[in-house]
Scaffold this motif. Structure first.
Motif, PDB file in Angstrom:
ATOM      1  N   ALA A  70      14.787  31.406  41.924  1.00  0.00           N
ATOM      2  CA  ALA A  70      15.006  31.018  40.519  1.00  0.00           C
ATOM      3  C   ALA A  70      15.833  32.107  39.840  1.00  0.00           C
ATOM      4  CB  ALA A  70      13.675  30.850  39.793  1.00  0.00           C
ATOM      5  N   PRO A  71      17.052  31.806  39.397  1.00  0.00           N
ATOM      6  CA  PRO A  71      17.917  32.828  38.798  1.00  0.00           C
ATOM      7  C   PRO A  71      17.302  33.433  37.538  1.00  0.00           C
ATOM      8  CG  PRO A  71      19.180  30.863  39.351  1.00  0.00           C
ATOM      9  CD  PRO A  71      17.724  30.499  39.493  1.00  0.00           C
ATOM     10  N   VAL A  72      17.610  34.687  37.290  1.00  0.00           N
ATOM     11  CA  VAL A  72      17.177  35.397  36.091  1.00  0.00           C
ATOM     12  C   VAL A  72      18.405  35.736  35.255  1.00  0.00           C
ATOM     13  CG1 VAL A  72      15.123  36.323  37.233  1.00  0.00           C
ATOM     14  CG2 VAL A  72      17.248  37.625  37.286  1.00  0.00           C
ATOM     15  N   ARG A  73      18.165  36.331  34.097  1.00  0.00           N
ATOM     16  CA  ARG A  73      19.284  36.678  33.226  1.00  0.00           C
ATOM     17  C   ARG A  73      20.129  37.772  33.882  1.00  0.00           C
ATOM     18  NH1 ARG A  73      18.034  37.639  27.044  1.00  0.00           N
ATOM     19  NH2 ARG A  73      17.879  35.381  27.245  1.00  0.00           N
ATOM     20  N   ASN A  74      21.412  37.495  34.010  1.00  0.00           N
ATOM     21  CA  ASN A  74      22.348  38.422  34.636  1.00  0.00           C
ATOM     22  C   ASN A  74      23.615  38.425  33.786  1.00  0.00           C
ATOM     23  OD1 ASN A  74      23.984  39.945  36.305  1.00  0.00           O
ATOM     24  ND2 ASN A  74      23.383  38.906  38.186  1.00  0.00           N
ATOM     25  N   ILE A  75      23.655  39.324  32.819  1.00  0.00           N
ATOM     26  CA  ILE A  75      24.773  39.354  31.874  1.00  0.00           C
ATOM     27  C   ILE A  75      26.099  39.700  32.550  1.00  0.00           C
ATOM     28  CG2 ILE A  75      25.660  40.473  29.787  1.00  0.00           C
ATOM     29  CD1 ILE A  75      22.826  40.679  28.780  1.00  0.00           C
ATOM     30  N   PRO A  76      26.167  40.702  33.471  1.00  0.00           N
ATOM     31  CA  PRO A  76      27.455  40.944  34.156  1.00  0.00           C
ATOM     32  C   PRO A  76      27.973  39.721  34.909  1.00  0.00           C
ATOM     33  CG  PRO A  76      25.980  42.795  34.471  1.00  0.00           C
ATOM     34  CD  PRO A  76      25.175  41.727  33.819  1.00  0.00           C
ATOM     35  N   ALA A  77      27.075  39.017  35.601  1.00  0.00           N
ATOM     36  CA  ALA A  77      27.504  37.813  36.309  1.00  0.00           C
ATOM     37  C   ALA A  77      27.964  36.737  35.330  1.00  0.00           C
ATOM     38  CB  ALA A  77      26.369  37.283  37.181  1.00  0.00           C
ATOM     39  N   GLY A  78      27.310  36.648  34.170  1.00  0.00           N
ATOM     40  CA  GLY A  78      27.731  35.665  33.180  1.00  0.00           C
ATOM     41  C   GLY A  78      29.112  35.951  32.623  1.00  0.00           C
ATOM     42  N   ILE A  79      29.386  37.224  32.321  1.00  0.00           N
ATOM     43  CA  ILE A  79      30.714  37.594  31.801  1.00  0.00           C
ATOM     44  C   ILE A  79      31.790  37.358  32.858  1.00  0.00           C
ATOM     45  CG2 ILE A  79      32.096  39.512  30.939  1.00  0.00           C
ATOM     46  CD1 ILE A  79      29.530  40.681  29.746  1.00  0.00           C
ATOM     47  N   LEU A  80      31.475  37.732  34.104  1.00  0.00           N
ATOM     48  CA  LEU A  80      32.443  37.504  35.185  1.00  0.00           C
ATOM     49  C   LEU A  80      32.668  36.011  35.423  1.00  0.00           C
ATOM     50  CD1 LEU A  80      31.206  40.232  37.700  1.00  0.00           C
ATOM     51  CD2 LEU A  80      33.356  40.233  36.431  1.00  0.00           C
ATOM     52  N   GLY A  81      31.603  35.211  35.280  1.00  0.00           N
ATOM     53  CA  GLY A  81      31.758  33.774  35.453  1.00  0.00           C
ATOM     54  C   GLY A  81      32.665  33.160  34.399  1.00  0.00           C
ATOM     55  N   VAL A  82      32.502  33.580  33.142  1.00  0.00           N
ATOM     56  CA  VAL A  82      33.364  33.060  32.078  1.00  0.00           C
ATOM     57  C   VAL A  82      34.803  33.517  32.289  1.00  0.00           C
ATOM     58  CG1 VAL A  82      33.786  33.081  29.590  1.00  0.00           C
ATOM     59  CG2 VAL A  82      31.447  32.921  30.448  1.00  0.00           C
ATOM     60  N   GLY A  83      35.003  34.792  32.672  1.00  0.00           N
ATOM     61  CA  GLY A  83      36.354  35.278  32.955  1.00  0.00           C
ATOM     62  C   GLY A  83      36.996  34.552  34.124  1.00  0.00           C
ATOM     63  N   LEU A  84      36.190  34.288  35.165  1.00  0.00           N
ATOM     64  CA  LEU A  84      36.701  33.538  36.309  1.00  0.00           C
ATOM     65  C   LEU A  84      37.063  32.119  35.910  1.00  0.00           C
ATOM     66  CD1 LEU A  84      37.270  33.397  39.332  1.00  0.00           C
ATOM     67  CD2 LEU A  84      34.846  32.925  39.711  1.00  0.00           C
ATOM     68  N   ALA A  85      36.310  31.525  35.000  1.00  0.00           N
ATOM     69  CA  ALA A  85      36.621  30.177  34.519  1.00  0.00           C
ATOM     70  C   ALA A  85      37.968  30.155  33.799  1.00  0.00           C
ATOM     71  CB  ALA A  85      35.509  29.682  33.600  1.00  0.00           C
ATOM     72  N   LEU A  86      38.245  31.177  33.003  1.00  0.00           N
ATOM     73  CA  LEU A  86      39.526  31.236  32.289  1.00  0.00           C
ATOM     74  C   LEU A  86      40.695  31.359  33.252  1.00  0.00           C
ATOM     75  CD1 LEU A  86      38.545  33.566  29.296  1.00  0.00           C
ATOM     76  CD2 LEU A  86      38.791  31.077  29.295  1.00  0.00           C
ATOM     77  N   THR A  87      40.559  32.206  34.260  1.00  0.00           N
ATOM     78  CA  THR A  87      41.645  32.362  35.233  1.00  0.00           C
ATOM     79  C   THR A  87      41.839  31.092  36.053  1.00  0.00           C
ATOM     80  OG1 THR A  87      40.073  33.345  36.801  1.00  0.00           O
ATOM     81  CG2 THR A  87      41.302  34.848  35.391  1.00  0.00           C
ATOM     82  N   LEU A  88      40.746  30.421  36.420  1.00  0.00           N
ATOM     83  CA  LEU A  88      40.870  29.167  37.165  1.00  0.00           C
ATOM     84  C   LEU A  88      41.542  28.086  36.325  1.00  0.00           C
ATOM     85  CD1 LEU A  88      37.414  29.013  38.998  1.00  0.00           C
ATOM     86  CD2 LEU A  88      39.655  29.176  40.086  1.00  0.00           C
ATOM     87  N   ALA A  89      41.200  28.038  35.046  1.00  0.00           N
ATOM     88  CA  ALA A  89      41.835  27.048  34.171  1.00  0.00           C
ATOM     89  C   ALA A  89      43.328  27.318  34.045  1.00  0.00           C
ATOM     90  CB  ALA A  89      41.163  27.070  32.801  1.00  0.00           C
ATOM     91  N   GLY A  90      43.693  28.587  33.881  1.00  0.00           N
ATOM     92  CA  GLY A  90      45.119  28.918  33.802  1.00  0.00           C
ATOM     93  C   GLY A  90      45.842  28.655  35.107  1.00  0.00           C
ATOM     94  N   ASP A  91      45.203  28.974  36.224  1.00  0.00           N
ATOM     95  CA  ASP A  91      45.815  28.724  37.527  1.00  0.00           C
ATOM     96  C   ASP A  91      45.995  27.233  37.773  1.00  0.00           C
ATOM     97  OD1 ASP A  91      46.824  28.995  40.050  1.00  0.00           O
ATOM     98  OD2 ASP A  91      44.952  29.597  40.994  1.00  0.00           O
ATOM     99  N   GLY A  92      44.971  26.437  37.444  1.00  0.00           N
ATOM    100  CA  GLY A  92      45.085  25.000  37.654  1.00  0.00           C
ATOM    101  C   GLY A  92      46.158  24.365  36.792  1.00  0.00           C
ATOM    102  N   ALA A  93      46.219  24.772  35.531  1.00  0.00           N
ATOM    103  CA  ALA A  93      47.243  24.214  34.644  1.00  0.00           C
ATOM    104  C   ALA A  93      48.640  24.618  35.093  1.00  0.00           C
ATOM    105  CB  ALA A  93      46.983  24.685  33.208  1.00  0.00           C
ATOM    106  N   ASP A  94      48.812  25.877  35.500  1.00  0.00           N
ATOM    107  CA  ASP A  94      50.121  26.341  35.973  1.00  0.00           C
ATOM    108  C   ASP A  94      50.536  25.614  37.253  1.00  0.00           C
ATOM    109  OD1 ASP A  94      52.369  28.308  35.926  1.00  0.00           O
ATOM    110  OD2 ASP A  94      51.441  28.923  37.828  1.00  0.00           O
TER     111      ASP A  94
END
Length: 375
Positions: A70-94
C-alpha cells in the motif's frame, strides 16, 4: 528482508556504470586503459546486467516479502511524477506535430505520440496520489499500463532504426533502457492496481534497480554531450528519461523503507458487504378500520400492551360497532355480524340482591356445621 541487500551491490556498480558511460565523452577514446567508446558502452551494459542478476537472486531468496504494498505519502516521487507528466505531454505533442507536418503517416510514431499523452495523464494522477497519499490505483487499472506500453513501442522503434544503420552506430544502450523500463512499469501497474499476483511486487524490485542504473547514466550522457541548443524541444526525450529514472529510484526508496513482511500483512479476498434485508412497511389507512401488517413495530408486540390479542386474529380485520346506551346492538351491526370474527353480546341485567354473595357464604358455613354434627 533480503531484498534490501540489493542496495549493497547496486550503489558501487551503478556508480561505475555511470562513470563508464560518461567517460565516453569526458575522455578521448583510448585514454581509459586503452578502451574504446564501444567497449566502455559494453562495460556499462554489462554492469547493468550484473545489477539485474544481483537483484534477481536476493529478491527471489526473500521469503518474507509481502506480495502486496500500500503506497504511502512520497512527496519527491509526486513532484517527479508531475514533472515527468509535463515532459511526456510536450514530447507527445511535438511528435504528433512533426509527423502530421511532414505529411508522411507513420503508425509507430503516431502511436508513440498518443501513448505519450496518455502516459502524461497517468503520471499526473500518480504524482498527486503520491503527494496527497490517495490510494486510487484500483480505479485506473488499464490506464496504469500506459507507461509500459509506451516504453514497449519505443523499444520497437529502436529495433526499426537498427535495421537501417550499422551496429557500430546503433545506440544499443537506449534499447537496454527501454527494455528494463518496460518490464518495470508493467509490473508496477500490476502492483499498483492490486491485481492478484505473487511476484508483481518482487518484479518491480528486480527490474527497478537495473532500470535506474541504465536510465540515469544514459540520460546524463545525452544531456551533457548531445544537448541541442538550436532546437530545445529535441532535448526533451533525454530529460524525460532522466526524470523516469529518478521516479523509479524514489519508488525503490519508498518500498525499501515502508514495505512490511508477509507475517504483518493480512490479505482479505472476496470480501463483499453484507446486504441487509430490506423491510418495507406499508401504512394502510381506511376509515373505521384498523389493519395489522407483518411489519409491526416491536412496541406493538410487547407483552405490556393493554390489548389482548390471539394468534388466530392477529392479521385479520375487525370493525368497531357502536353500541347504544341501553346495551342494544344496532340493526346495521346485526346485518354485518356474520362477516367478522368478533361478536358483541348484550349483557343481561343482574337482579340478584347486593348481599347475595354474603348470604351464600353463611349458607355454606351452616351446611358444613350440620355435616360435622351428623358425623
Amino acid at each position: 528482508m533480503k531484498f534490501k541487500l540489493t542496495w549493497i551491490p547496486f550503489i558501487p556498480l551503478a556508480l561505475v556504470a555511470c562513470f563508464c558511460k560518461l567517460a565516453q565523452g569526458l575522455m578521448p577514446e583510448g585514454a581509459l586503459f586503452g578502451l574504446s567508446a564501444l567497449t566502455l558502452d559494453y562495460i556499462y551494459m554489462g554492469l547493468v546486467a550484473l545489477i539485474f542478476i544481483a537483484a534477481l537472486i536476493l529478491t527471489l531468496a526473500d521469503r518474507k516479502m509481502a506480495p502486496y504494498y500500500a503506497p504511502v505519502r512520497n512527496i519527491p516521487a509526486g513532484i517527479l511524477g508531475v514533472g515527468l507528466a509535463l515532459t511526456l505531454a510536450g514530447d507527445g505533442a511535438d511528435t504528433l506535430i512533426r509527423v502530421f507536418g511532414a505529411g508522411q503517416i507513420n503508425v509507430l510514431n503516431i502511436l508513440n505520440g498518443v501513448l505519450s499523452l496518455l502516459s502524461a495523464v497517468v503520471f499526473v494522477v500518480l504524482g498527486f496520489n503520491h503527494i496527497l497519499n490517495r490510494k486510487e490505483g484500483k480505479r485506473f487499472v488499464l490506464m496504469n499500463a500506459m507507461p509500459a506500453i509506451l516504453c514497449a513501442v519505443r523499444m520497437i522503434l529502436c529495433f526499426v532504426q537498427f535495421t537501417t544503420i550499422s551496429i557500430r552506430l546503433a545506440d544499443v544502450s537506449s534499447l537496454v533502457c527501454y527494455i528494463f523500463a518496460t518490464l518495470f512499469f508493467f509490473n508496477y501497474a500490476v502492483s499498483l492496481s492490486l491485481i492478484k499476483s505473487k511476484s508483481a511486487l518482487k518484479n518491480t524490485v528486480i527490474f527497478g534497480f537495473p532500470a535506474v542504473a541504465a536510465l540515469l547514466p544514459y540520460a546524463l550522457y545525452q544531456l551533457m554531450f548531445f544537448f541541442d541548443t538550436d532546437n530545445i524541444l529535441s532535448n526533451i526525450r533525454p530529460f524525460e528519461i532522466f526524470l523516469m529514472g529518478l521516479y523509479i529510484f524514489a519508488y525503490l526508496m519508498e518500498v525499501t523503507c515502508f514495505l512490511r513482511d508477509k507475517d504483518s500483512v493480512r490479505i482479505i479476498e472476496n470480501e463483499q458487504p453484507v446486504e441487509q434485508e430490506e423491510v418495507v412497511e406499508n401504512d394502510v389507512k381506511a376509515e373505521d378500520f384498523i389493519t395489522g401488517t407483518s411489519a409491526e413495530d416491536e412496541a406493538d408486540r410487547s407483552e405490556s400492551s393493554s390489548y389482548l390479542t390471539t394468534q388466530d386474529t392477529s392479521d385479520f380485520l375487525y370493525q368497531e360497532t357502536p353500541v347504544t346506551d341501553d346495551n342494544v346492538v344496532t340493526e346495521a351491526a346485526e346485518r354485518n355480524m356474520d362477516g367478522y370474527l368478533t361478536k358483541i353480546e348484550v349483557e343481561t341485567p343482574d337482579d340478584r340482591p347486593k348481599d347475595y354473595e354474603k348470604r351464600l357464604d353463611e349458607i355454606d358455613k351452616l351446611i358444613l356445621e350440620i355435616s360435622e354434627k351428623s358425623d
